[in-house]
Design a protein around this motif. Structure first.
Motif, short mmCIF file in Angstrom:
data_model
loop_
_atom_site.label_atom_id
_atom_site.label_comp_id
_atom_site.label_asym_id
_atom_site.label_seq_id
_atom_site.Cartn_x
_atom_site.Cartn_y
_atom_site.Cartn_z
N GLY A 30 13.39 35.25 -23.70
CA GLY A 30 13.83 36.39 -24.48
C GLY A 30 15.21 36.79 -24.00
O GLY A 30 16.15 35.99 -23.98
N SER A 31 15.33 38.03 -23.55
CA SER A 31 16.61 38.52 -23.02
C SER A 31 16.68 38.37 -21.50
O SER A 31 17.66 38.76 -20.87
CB SER A 31 16.80 39.99 -23.39
N GLU A 32 15.63 37.78 -20.91
CA GLU A 32 15.55 37.68 -19.46
C GLU A 32 16.00 36.31 -18.96
O GLU A 32 15.95 35.31 -19.69
CB GLU A 32 14.11 37.97 -19.00
N ASP A 33 16.42 36.27 -17.71
CA ASP A 33 16.96 35.06 -17.11
C ASP A 33 15.85 34.27 -16.43
O ASP A 33 15.26 34.72 -15.45
CB ASP A 33 18.04 35.46 -16.09
N GLY A 34 15.57 33.07 -16.96
CA GLY A 34 14.53 32.24 -16.37
C GLY A 34 14.89 31.76 -14.97
O GLY A 34 14.01 31.50 -14.14
N LEU A 41 4.41 35.45 -21.72
CA LEU A 41 5.49 35.52 -22.71
C LEU A 41 6.69 36.30 -22.21
O LEU A 41 7.73 36.32 -22.87
CB LEU A 41 4.96 36.15 -24.01
N ASP A 42 6.55 36.96 -21.06
CA ASP A 42 7.69 37.67 -20.48
C ASP A 42 7.56 37.67 -18.96
O ASP A 42 6.49 37.38 -18.41
CB ASP A 42 7.80 39.10 -21.02
N ALA A 43 8.65 38.01 -18.30
CA ALA A 43 8.71 37.92 -16.84
C ALA A 43 7.74 38.88 -16.16
O ALA A 43 7.12 38.53 -15.15
CB ALA A 43 10.14 38.17 -16.37
N ALA A 44 7.62 40.09 -16.68
CA ALA A 44 6.74 41.08 -16.06
C ALA A 44 5.30 40.60 -16.05
O ALA A 44 4.59 40.71 -15.04
CB ALA A 44 6.86 42.42 -16.80
N GLN A 45 4.86 40.05 -17.17
CA GLN A 45 3.50 39.52 -17.27
C GLN A 45 3.32 38.35 -16.30
O GLN A 45 2.29 38.23 -15.63
CB GLN A 45 3.24 39.06 -18.71
N PHE A 46 4.32 37.51 -16.21
CA PHE A 46 4.26 36.35 -15.32
C PHE A 46 4.15 36.78 -13.86
O PHE A 46 3.30 36.28 -13.11
CB PHE A 46 5.52 35.50 -15.51
N LEU A 74 -3.38 24.83 -11.07
CA LEU A 74 -3.01 25.71 -12.18
C LEU A 74 -1.56 25.50 -12.57
O LEU A 74 -0.66 25.60 -11.74
CB LEU A 74 -3.22 27.17 -11.76
N VAL A 75 -1.34 25.20 -13.84
CA VAL A 75 0.00 25.13 -14.41
C VAL A 75 0.25 26.43 -15.17
O VAL A 75 -0.50 26.76 -16.09
CB VAL A 75 0.15 23.93 -15.37
N HIS A 76 1.28 27.17 -14.77
CA HIS A 76 1.59 28.43 -15.45
C HIS A 76 2.90 28.26 -16.22
O HIS A 76 3.92 27.87 -15.66
CB HIS A 76 1.72 29.58 -14.45
N ILE A 77 2.85 28.57 -17.51
CA ILE A 77 3.99 28.39 -18.40
C ILE A 77 4.56 29.76 -18.77
O ILE A 77 3.81 30.68 -19.13
CB ILE A 77 3.55 27.66 -19.69
N LEU A 78 5.87 29.89 -18.67
CA LEU A 78 6.55 31.13 -19.03
C LEU A 78 7.58 30.82 -20.10
O LEU A 78 8.59 30.15 -19.84
CB LEU A 78 7.23 31.76 -17.80
#
Length: 211
Positions: free
Chosen positions: A69-73, A45-50, A16-20
Motif C-alpha cells: 500500500g503506502s507502506e515500505d516493505g 494485508l498491512d504492516a500493522a497486522q503483520f 510457517l510461510v507468512h505473506i505480506l
C-alpha cells in the motif's frame, strides 16, 4: 564432486510461510501454492497486522511486497532481520525495478521476484534458503550433512557448540576450542536443546544425527 542434498517435503509441515501484500489475490494464491508444498501459511494485508501476527508466532519464511500500500516493505524486511532469527525474507515487486531489487538484496533479502510471480522459482528459492538453514555441513568423516529442524533459530555461537557436540567433544574440550568456559558451553547447550526440542543430550544427538 558435491553431493546433491534433497530437502524432504515432510519437514515443511511445522514451517510457517507468512505473506505480506496489500493485494489479497496475491496472498491467497501464494497461500495455496505453499500449502500444496506442505507448509502452513498466513497472510497480512498491512504492516500493522503483520507485526502483530509475527509477535504471536514467528514465521519460518516471510514473503513481503516491496511496497505494501503506502507502506515500505523494506522497513518490514529490516525489522525481521533485526530479530536475528535467521528467517529468510523474499521480496515481491509489482514491476521489475533494478534499483529496488538491489536495495532489497543489500538489506538482506534472500531473493527478489517480480510479478507475475514465477511459482516454480519462488518455491525453489524458499526450499534452497531453508536447506541452508538446516545443514550443518559434512562431518570430519565426510558423511552426508545432517538435517536439523529449527537450526535457523540458533545463534552463530550456538551453531558452533552444536557442531562440536555432534563431533563428540565434551564441554571442556568444546570450551577450549572456542575459548570460553565449560559452564558457558553448558548454557549454550541448554539453549540449543530448548530450541531444537530435545529433552536431553541423547535426544539432541538423535535429532542431529538423523539425516
Amino acid at each position: 564432486m558435491t553431493e546433491t542434498v534433497y530437502y524432504p517435503s515432510y519437514l515443511n509441515r511445522d514451517r510457517l510461510v507468512h505473506i505480506l501484500d496489500a493485494d489479497i489475490a496475491t496472498c491467497e494464491a501464494l497461500s495455496v501454492l505453499f500449502r500444496l508444498e506442505g507448509f502452513q501459511t498466513a497472510f497480512s494485508l498491512d504492516a500493522a497486522q503483520f507485526l502483530l501476527a509475527i509477535a504471536q508466532r514467528r514465521p519460518d519464511v516471510v514473503i513481503v511486497n516491496y511496497r505494501v500500500g503506502s507502506e515500505d516493505g523494506l522497513a518490514i524486511l529490516r525489522h525481521v532481520k533485526t530479530q536475528r532469527t535467521g528467517t529468510p525474507v523474499f521480496v515481491l515487486e509489482d514491476q521489475p525495478e533494478v534499483d529496488s531489487a538491489v536495495e532489497a538484496m543489500r538489506a538482506g533479502a534472500s531473493d527478489v521476484i517480480a510479478k507475475p510471480v514465477d511459482a516454480e522459482r519462488l518455491v525453489r528459492s524458499v526450499a534452497e534458503a531453508l536447506r541452508h538453514d538446516i545443514l550443518l555441513g559434512t562431518d570430519r568423516g565426510g558423511r552426508r550433512p545432517v538435517e536439523v529442524r529449527g537450526f535457523a533459530q540458533l545463534t552463530p555461537r550456538e551453531r558452533e557448540v552444536l557442531q562440536l557436540i555432534t563431533n563428540g567433544q565434551s564441554n571442556k574440550e568444546a570450551g577450549r576450542e572456542l575459548g570460553i568456559s565449560p559452564r558457558t558451553i553448558e548454557v549454550h547447550r541448554a539453549r540449543v536443546m530448548e530450541k531444537l526440542g530435545a529433552r536431553n543430550t541423547a535426544d539432541l544427538m538423535r535429532i542431529v544425527l538423523t539425516s
